[in-house]
Design an enzyme around this catalytic site. Sequence first.
Site, short mmCIF file in Angstrom:
data_model
loop_
_atom_site.label_atom_id
_atom_site.label_comp_id
_atom_site.label_asym_id
_atom_site.label_seq_id
_atom_site.Cartn_x
_atom_site.Cartn_y
_atom_site.Cartn_z
N ASP A 129 -7.31 0.98 5.92
CA ASP A 129 -6.94 1.50 4.60
C ASP A 129 -5.78 0.75 3.94
O ASP A 129 -5.57 0.88 2.74
CB ASP A 129 -6.57 2.98 4.71
CG ASP A 129 -5.38 3.24 5.63
OD1 ASP A 129 -4.83 2.28 6.20
OD2 ASP A 129 -4.99 4.41 5.79
N HIS A 130 -5.03 -0.05 4.68
CA HIS A 130 -3.79 -0.64 4.17
C HIS A 130 -3.95 -2.03 3.55
O HIS A 130 -3.05 -2.48 2.85
CB HIS A 130 -2.74 -0.72 5.29
CG HIS A 130 -1.87 0.48 5.40
ND1 HIS A 130 -2.37 1.74 5.60
CD2 HIS A 130 -0.51 0.62 5.35
CE1 HIS A 130 -1.36 2.61 5.67
NE2 HIS A 130 -0.24 1.96 5.51
N ASP A 194 1.62 5.91 11.62
CA ASP A 194 1.94 5.96 10.20
C ASP A 194 2.82 7.18 9.99
O ASP A 194 2.56 8.24 10.57
CB ASP A 194 0.67 6.06 9.35
CG ASP A 194 0.97 5.88 7.87
OD1 ASP A 194 0.76 4.76 7.36
OD2 ASP A 194 1.43 6.84 7.24
N ARG A 476 6.27 8.41 -1.84
CA ARG A 476 7.47 7.59 -1.78
C ARG A 476 7.69 6.86 -3.08
O ARG A 476 6.75 6.45 -3.74
CB ARG A 476 7.35 6.57 -0.64
CG ARG A 476 8.12 7.02 0.55
CD ARG A 476 8.02 6.12 1.75
NE ARG A 476 8.07 7.01 2.91
CZ ARG A 476 7.45 6.83 4.03
NH1 ARG A 476 6.71 5.77 4.21
NH2 ARG A 476 7.56 7.70 5.00
N SER A 671 8.71 4.42 6.30
CA SER A 671 7.51 4.13 7.08
C SER A 671 7.79 4.09 8.57
O SER A 671 8.91 3.86 9.03
CB SER A 671 6.93 2.78 6.62
OG SER A 671 5.97 2.31 7.52
N ARG A 673 6.64 1.76 10.44
CA ARG A 673 6.33 0.39 10.86
C ARG A 673 7.31 -0.13 11.91
O ARG A 673 8.51 -0.24 11.70
CB ARG A 673 6.26 -0.54 9.65
CG ARG A 673 7.56 -0.78 8.93
CD ARG A 673 7.35 -1.46 7.60
NE ARG A 673 6.65 -0.59 6.66
CZ ARG A 673 6.71 -0.72 5.34
NH1 ARG A 673 7.39 -1.70 4.79
NH2 ARG A 673 6.07 0.11 4.55
#
EC number: 4.2.1.3
Length: 755
Positions: A129-130, A194, A476, A671, A673
Site C-alpha cells: 500500500d505504501h 506501521d 498526520r 511513524s 519506521r
Amino acid sequence: MAPYCVLAARLRHALNSGVRRYHVAPVLCQRAKVAMSHFEPNEYINYEKLEKNINIVRKRLDRPLTLSEKIVYGHLDDPAKQEIERGKTYLRLRPDRVAMQDATAQMAMLQFISSGLPKVAVPSTIHCDHLIEAQSGGEKDLKRAKDINQEVYNFLSTAGAKYGVGFWKPGSGIIHQIILENYSYPGVMLIGTDSHTPNGGGLGGVCIGVGGADAVDVMAGIPWELKCPKVIGVKLTGKLSGWTSPKDVILKVAGILTVKGGTGAIIEYHGPGVDSISCTGMATICNMGAEIGATTSIFPYNERMKKYLGKTGRADIAALADEFKQHLVPDSGCQYDQVIEINLSELKPHINGPFTPDLAHPVSDIGAVAEKEGWPVDIRVGLIGSCTNSSYEDMGRSAAVAKQALAHGLKCKSMFTITPGSEQIRATIERDGYAKILREVGGLVLANACGPCIGQWDRKDIKKGEKNTIVTSYNRNFTGRNDANPETHAFVTSPEIVTALSIAGTLKFNPETDYLTGADGKKFKLEAPDADELPKLEFDPGQDTYQYPPKDGSGQRVDVSPTSQRLQLLEPFDKWDGKDLEDMLILIKVKGKCTTDHISAAGPWLKFRGHLDNISNNLLIGAINIENGKANSVRNALTQEFGPVPDTARYYKKMGVKWAVIGDENYGEGSSREHAALEPRHLGGRVIITKSFARIHETNLKKQGLLPLTFADPADYNKIHPVDKLSIVGLKDFAPGKPLKRDGFDPLAVLILKI
C-alpha cells in the site's frame, strides 16, 4: 462462564427452547473451532487460553481488570510468574499474528531471512500500500507503481511464498483497512510494522505498531517484550449527532493529551456513549491514537462490532465472541491511571493543525484563528480517505454532502481527491453510486493505497516553498508530510468536513451555520450528512488480490541482486566492545520537533526502504540544527566545514569516529519506521540523548544496538553545545556476562554524561 464454542452454544439454545433438556458434551465444544480468518482456515481463535491466562492474573492481582489488561495479560508467555506493574515492568507476550506494509516489510523480511528459519511461527501478512504514488488517478497510478516497483513486489511475493506469509498485492488497499475487514477480532493481539496498527482496536483487539525487528521476533517464535502499559480511560457519554463524527472524538482527545500525553499507555474507551459509534468509527478513533503517542487504543466488544463482523463474513467469530464477552469488556470497578470524560452530545466538529495533529480547534473558530495567525484561508486541495477515514460510512457521509452541493449546481472550489481504503470499499462505493457522486462534485478517485497521506503525491498545483493550505481526513500533518513542501499548512478533520470545506474553498466556512450560494444565486445551507454505516447489500469484494502462501515453500527462490539499488541483504553491525563510549562527536543537536519523518523522510525515499545504504542518504535531513537554524546543514567537527548530515556521518564513520545525536522532547514521534534507527546505526552512531522519546522509536533504537538515553533533568539539554565532545561513563559495568536486572529498575539511570 464455561468456554462453549459456537456450535455448542447454538445447539444448547435450540435444545433448551424445547420441552426436554439435554447435556452438551465438552468434546463437541472442542470440535467446533473458529478460524481467525477465512484466509487461514487452520489457524483458530483460542479464547480458552485467553480466559485461562486472565483468570491466573486476576487471582494474582486480586482486583478488577481493565479490558486492555485482560487482553494484554491474556497473552503473557508466563502469566503465573510474570512480574506485572503498570508503567514499570517489562512483559513477555505471545501475539496472535503479525502484519507488515510493503515499505517496512522489506527490511523485516530481510531480517527474517538472516535468521535462517524456514517458516514464520505465527500467521503473518504483507500488504502493498505504501509504494503507489498519487498522480493522475487510480488505474493509471497503480499500473505505473507495478512497473516501477516490480523488483520489490517480486521480492515480497516470493519471500512471502517461501516463508509462509500471506501477500496482498498492490491495489488491495491500505493495510489497516484490510486488517479490519479480515484479521482483527475482539481479544486478538496483533502487532504491525506501521504506527497506525491500533486501527484494529475498533474491533476490540489490542493491535500495536512496532518496528520490523519486533515483528521478526514474533515471526521467529520469540516472546515479544513490551513495557507494561498504563491505561488511560476515556469515558464517553451522550450521543454523536449532526456534523459531529467519530473523528472529532480523537481530535478532541489529541488536543487534551497532546502528541506525547499517551506515551506508555493504552487508551481505553468506555461508557454509554460508545454504543452511538459505528465499528469503523471506533477504528478511526483508535487509528489516530498513534498521534498522541499511545501504545494502542481499544473499545469494548459490542453490538456495533458484531454487526460489522457479520457484514464482513465473520458471523462465526461474533457468535464465539458473544460466548466469551465477559473477557472482552472491562470489569466493573476497574481502575484507570487517568480518566478523561467527553460528552458526545456536546462535542463540536473539530479541525486540527497546522504542522501538528494536537493543535485542536472547533471548526467554527478555525477561520478567525487562521486569519489571526496568518495561515492561508483559501483551501488549495481537500483530500479524503487514508487508513483513518476510508470506510463505507465515511464515503457515504461525504457523498451526502456532495450530493447537496450538486443539487444546487455547485462543485468543489478546491481540488478534491478520494482514496478508498480497500478494493472492497472501492468496488462497493462504485456499485452504490458514492464514487460517481464524488467524481461529479469534482473529485479524483485515487488508488486503494496510502498515497498523499504518507507523501506519495506527485503534486503539481504549487511550487515548493509556496505557502498554501490543504485539508485532509488523514491522521498526520507534520511539516512537509504530504507533499514535501514545508510551507503547506495541513489540517486534519473528518471526511464530511473536508468535503464541505472543499466545496466552499475556504477555512472561513462553518457548515453548521454558514450558507453557500447556488448556481441560481439563491443561498442554501448544507444539512448534516446521514449515511448507512454498512451497505444494505453485501460488500462487493472487487478483484481478488490475495496470494496464499503454498503449504511448502521450501523450493521457492528469493533473489536479491548484489547490484540492486532497491534491495540489499543485511550484514551484521559491529559489536560493542564492552567499554565506555568516550570522546564522541555530536553529529547534530536537534532543535524542536523531530519526528521519524525528520529522521528518515518518506515520499521519494520510500523506494529505498529495502536498501539500507541508499536510504541512509536521508538521515536527519529534515531535522533543524540548533547551531544555524537550518535543515540538513551541520558542522563537520574534523574539517570545520558545513555540509549535509548524511555526508558528515559517513565521513565520521570513515575516520573511525563515534558520534551522538542530541534531541528535544518526544524525539522520534510519528511513524513506526525502523529505518530511523537503522540509518544512524549503519552510519556509525552510538548514542541518541534526548529530553524524551516516543515509544516505538526508543524500542527500535534498542533493537538496532543504539543507546537511547534521556537527560535526568531535561534542562541539561541546554548545557550541551554542538561542538562539545561527549563521553558516557558507566557502560562497562554492564558488559556482556554481567548480571543486569530488568524489571522495576533501569540500570542505565546510573550512567554519567561527561562533556
